[in-house]
Design an enzyme around this catalytic site. Structure first.
Site, PDB file in Angstrom:
ATOM      1  N   LYS A 192      49.861   6.311  36.169  1.00  0.00           N
ATOM      2  CA  LYS A 192      48.390   6.331  36.112  1.00  0.00           C
ATOM      3  C   LYS A 192      47.954   7.165  34.916  1.00  0.00           C
ATOM      4  O   LYS A 192      48.361   8.318  34.784  1.00  0.00           O
ATOM      5  CB  LYS A 192      47.785   6.933  37.388  1.00  0.00           C
ATOM      6  CG  LYS A 192      46.263   6.818  37.397  1.00  0.00           C
ATOM      7  CD  LYS A 192      45.608   7.633  38.500  1.00  0.00           C
ATOM      8  CE  LYS A 192      45.391   9.071  38.136  1.00  0.00           C
ATOM      9  NZ  LYS A 192      44.525   9.287  36.959  1.00  0.00           N
ATOM     10  N   GLU A 267      54.130  20.044  36.526  1.00  0.00           N
ATOM     11  CA  GLU A 267      53.951  20.835  35.292  1.00  0.00           C
ATOM     12  C   GLU A 267      52.479  21.230  35.264  1.00  0.00           C
ATOM     13  O   GLU A 267      51.614  20.367  35.075  1.00  0.00           O
ATOM     14  CB  GLU A 267      54.283  20.002  34.052  1.00  0.00           C
ATOM     15  CG  GLU A 267      55.726  19.608  33.917  1.00  0.00           C
ATOM     16  CD  GLU A 267      56.618  20.732  33.447  1.00  0.00           C
ATOM     17  OE1 GLU A 267      56.115  21.851  33.197  1.00  0.00           O
ATOM     18  OE2 GLU A 267      57.824  20.489  33.343  1.00  0.00           O
ATOM     19  N   CYS A 301      48.774  23.403  27.582  1.00  0.00           N
ATOM     20  CA  CYS A 301      49.225  24.228  28.705  1.00  0.00           C
ATOM     21  C   CYS A 301      49.912  25.509  28.250  1.00  0.00           C
ATOM     22  O   CYS A 301      49.857  26.520  28.930  1.00  0.00           O
ATOM     23  CB  CYS A 301      50.160  23.411  29.592  1.00  0.00           C
ATOM     24  SG  CYS A 301      51.522  22.697  28.672  1.00  0.00           S
TER      25      CYS A 301
HETATM   26  P1  NAD Z   1      43.754  17.506  36.092  1.00  0.00           P
HETATM   27  O1  NAD Z   1      44.643  18.186  37.077  1.00  0.00           O
HETATM   28  O2  NAD Z   1      42.303  17.525  36.334  1.00  0.00           O
HETATM   29  O3  NAD Z   1      44.150  15.964  35.960  1.00  0.00           O
HETATM   30  C1  NAD Z   1      45.476  15.568  35.650  1.00  0.00           C
HETATM   31  C2  NAD Z   1      45.735  14.210  36.261  1.00  0.00           C
HETATM   32  O4  NAD Z   1      45.639  14.334  37.681  1.00  0.00           O
HETATM   33  C3  NAD Z   1      44.728  13.132  35.853  1.00  0.00           C
HETATM   34  O5  NAD Z   1      45.421  11.915  35.670  1.00  0.00           O
HETATM   35  C4  NAD Z   1      43.820  13.027  37.081  1.00  0.00           C
HETATM   36  O6  NAD Z   1      43.284  11.731  37.252  1.00  0.00           O
HETATM   37  C5  NAD Z   1      44.792  13.329  38.209  1.00  0.00           C
HETATM   38  N1  NAD Z   1      44.165  13.836  39.444  1.00  0.00           N
HETATM   39  C6  NAD Z   1      43.001  14.523  39.584  1.00  0.00           C
HETATM   40  N2  NAD Z   1      42.769  14.784  40.891  1.00  0.00           N
HETATM   41  C7  NAD Z   1      43.808  14.251  41.580  1.00  0.00           C
HETATM   42  C8  NAD Z   1      44.167  14.223  42.956  1.00  0.00           C
HETATM   43  N3  NAD Z   1      43.393  14.757  43.906  1.00  0.00           N
HETATM   44  N4  NAD Z   1      45.336  13.630  43.313  1.00  0.00           N
HETATM   45  C9  NAD Z   1      46.144  13.095  42.382  1.00  0.00           C
HETATM   46  N5  NAD Z   1      45.855  13.083  41.062  1.00  0.00           N
HETATM   47  C10 NAD Z   1      44.699  13.658  40.664  1.00  0.00           C
HETATM   48  O7  NAD Z   1      44.147  18.132  34.692  1.00  0.00           O
HETATM   49  P2  NAD Z   1      43.548  17.794  33.273  1.00  0.00           P
HETATM   50  O8  NAD Z   1      42.193  18.391  33.174  1.00  0.00           O
HETATM   51  O9  NAD Z   1      43.718  16.342  32.987  1.00  0.00           O
HETATM   52  O10 NAD Z   1      44.573  18.580  32.327  1.00  0.00           O
HETATM   53  C11 NAD Z   1      44.463  19.931  32.090  1.00  0.00           C
HETATM   54  C12 NAD Z   1      45.443  20.719  32.938  1.00  0.00           C
HETATM   55  O11 NAD Z   1      46.751  20.207  32.752  1.00  0.00           O
HETATM   56  C13 NAD Z   1      45.519  22.167  32.524  1.00  0.00           C
HETATM   57  O12 NAD Z   1      45.558  22.979  33.667  1.00  0.00           O
HETATM   58  C14 NAD Z   1      46.830  22.254  31.757  1.00  0.00           C
HETATM   59  O13 NAD Z   1      47.400  23.537  31.723  1.00  0.00           O
HETATM   60  C15 NAD Z   1      47.663  21.275  32.483  1.00  0.00           C
HETATM   61  N6  NAD Z   1      48.761  20.796  31.654  1.00  0.00           N
HETATM   62  C16 NAD Z   1      50.012  21.250  31.922  1.00  0.00           C
HETATM   63  C17 NAD Z   1      51.080  20.863  31.123  1.00  0.00           C
HETATM   64  C18 NAD Z   1      52.479  21.339  31.409  1.00  0.00           C
HETATM   65  O14 NAD Z   1      53.420  20.745  30.879  1.00  0.00           O
HETATM   66  N7  NAD Z   1      52.676  22.376  32.202  1.00  0.00           N
HETATM   67  C19 NAD Z   1      50.862  19.999  30.043  1.00  0.00           C
HETATM   68  C20 NAD Z   1      49.560  19.566  29.794  1.00  0.00           C
HETATM   69  C21 NAD Z   1      48.518  19.970  30.616  1.00  0.00           C
END
Ligand code: NAD
Length: 498
Positions: A192, A267, A301
């Protein structure tokens, strides 16, 4: 400066935009998603989410491929397909990079680097592993049956159907990080895209077909997190969720996954430290510390958003970082001069500005405050805060924006306690010429990876992941493959011992 997208990007944006399910391009039957270019605040494409029925179809297609065409290919042939995928990524890096820039605002140079130096490298690396997955055999010490000659053979089998859920900040890298090891291991996927940046996923689906990937082994759907992501996390036909995103959503995924106790890798977020001692090479530290935080306008991140500065060099580094950051051009990622693009959305911009206000209300002072920008697009320029102390919200919480907090320290033990005093443990770096001190402090930082005189040195071979609330499991490297494999032990009775 306004630069128009290339003809190839324009043609792609104009559509059609579809899902790939069971090897067929299909129209999404779910909600519409208006895709915004965050540098202009303009809608550049309309995609449609999958319906819940289409999610079921994608999971069934992945299940059929798991027991069919994909499983019939040996590791060598899976590797050949992954290698072809890497070739195609390199050949299309310009278009994929440009679409990433239009989709999430990232500067063109960074977008192309994500395609070439992260995504393609991951496919190459895991292509090599596909033919090297093997169990072991040994003679167990079966003390309860001392007369029997027993041999144990272990097999390493794909964990099954993987639901991959990725964020918007670097879609090609995030998708490759799920696809390459999962497919190398023999798993199949339903991926997704992130609703805030869904477009690059469609280019990946196109490359999968061109690389000769069998129907159903890789399925691409669009959808919002709260319904489609949540449905994937709870889906009984999915064996593992591989998730990258925020800690709050990671927690929800773990809860939703309990139905069939599917495996989950996470992650998540970070609040990573950059620690500078007085003997460090400050000419190297200053640009590196600035970019550790400001790269991707802080939307990464591993952002080194807490700059721990020894009191002896605090003022010099603060002044140096502020001066350096003033030279970073903020603007539309399509402009080749741009170093820092916009925030992904108006909401994220408001959140970042809120955090700056909160920090000031808590007593922080801005040594550099370029936050405010006029005009269209969701821009926030680099901000450097001083007078930040451990425990302040700006020191504890992930901002995901270009806000760097300088924290003064005198004593190593107190500093290490503060470094480890947030819920996160993702990344970090230590800057000193004293190798013993460098190793001592690096060992004490509770995070998945630490750099010494370098920040965020990622490579396909180097394990990456978070401690504490920054995640579960490791990606990249051999450990990244292990997360998609399960071990079976087969005990063979060879008869009485001779
Ligand atoms: P997010 O958690 O809002 O969304 C990430 C994904 O999760 C999206 O595809 C979203 O549609 C999905 N999602 C949202 N709610 C959901 C639910 N209830 N159930 C299942 N899926 C759901 O994060 P974001 O705003 O897209 O990205 C930013 C975050 O990602 C930051 O916290 C960042 O640190 C983290 N991040 C971590 C890494 C890593 O490797 N550790 C890398 C990149 C980003």
């Amino acid at each position: 400066m306004t630069i128009a997208p290339s003809a190839a990007a324009r043609a792609f944006l104009d559509g059609p935009h579809r899902l790939l399910i069971g090897g067929e391009w299909v129209e999404g039957e779910g909600r519409g998603i208006a895709v915004e270019n965050p540098a202009r605040g303009e809608i550049i494409a309309e995609v449609r989410a999958a319906s819940l029925d289409q999610l079921d179809q994608a999971v069934s297609a992945a299940r059929s491929a798991l027991h069919g065409d994909w499983s019939r290919l040996g590791g060598r042939d899976r590797g050949v397909i992954l290698d072809r995928f890497a070739d195609l990524l390199e050949a299309r890096a310009d278009l994929i990079g440009e679409v990433m820039t239009l989709d999430n605002g990232s500067p063109l140079l960074s977008s192309r680097m994500v395609v070439q130096h992260l995504a393609a490298e991951l496919f190459r690396y895991y292509a090599g592993w596909a033919s090297k997955i093997a169990g072991e055999s040994f003679q167990p010490s079966l003390t309860a049956r001392p007369t029997l000659d027993i041999m144990v053979a272990t097999t390493r089998d794909p964990i099954g159907v993987v639901g991959a859920i990725v964020p918007w900040n670097a879609p090609p890298g995030m998708m490759a990080l799920k696809m390459a090891p999962a497919l190398a291991a023999g798993c199949t996927l339903v991926l997704k895209t992130a609703e805030l940046a869904p477009l690059v996923g469609e280019l990946f689906a196109q490359l999968w077909i061109e690389a000769g990937g069998p129907a159903g082994a890789f399925n691409l759907i669009h959808g919002h997190g709260e319904d489609m992501g949540a449905a994937m996390a709870a889906h009984p036909g999915i064996d593992k969720i591989a998730f990258t995103g925020s800690t709050a959503v990671g927690r929800r995924i773990v809860e939703a996954a309990t139905g069939n106790l599917k495996k989950v890798s996470l992650e998540l977020g970070g609040k990573s430290p950059v620690i500078v001692f007085p003997d460090a090479d400050l000419d190297a530290v200053i640009p590196a510390a600035a970019m550790a935080c400001y790269l991707s306008t802080g939307q990464q991140c591993m952002a080194g958003s807490r700059l721990f500065l020894h009191a002896d060099i605090h003022d010099r580094v603060v002044e140096g970082v502020a001066t350096f950051a003033r030279t970073l051009k903020v603007g539309d990622g399509l402009d080749p001069a741009t170093v820092l693009g916009p925030m992904i959305s108006a909401r994220q911009k408001a959140r970042v500005l809120d955090y700056i206000d909160i920090a000031k209300a808590e007593g922080a002072t801005a040594a550099l405050d370029s936050a405010t920008f006029d005009g269209p697009g969701h821009f926030v320029g680099p901000v450097l805060l001083t007078g930040v102390s451990p425990g302040m919200r700006i020191e504890q919480e992930e901002v995901f924006g270009p806000v760097l907090s300088a924290i003064r320290f005198d004593d190593e033990d107190t500093m290490v306690d503060a470094v480890n005093g947030t819920p996160y443990g993702l990344s970090g770096s230590v800057w000193t010429r004293d190798i013993a001190r460098a190793l001592r402090v690096a060992k004490r930082v509770d995070s998945g990876q630490v750099g010494i005189n370098i920040h965020a040195a990622m490579s396909a071979e180097t394990p990456f992941g978070g401690n504490r609330q920054s995640g579960w499991g490791r990606e990249f490297g051999r450990e990244g493959l292990d997360g998609y494999l399960k071990t079976k032990a087969i005990s063979i009775n060879l008869g009485p011992k001779p």
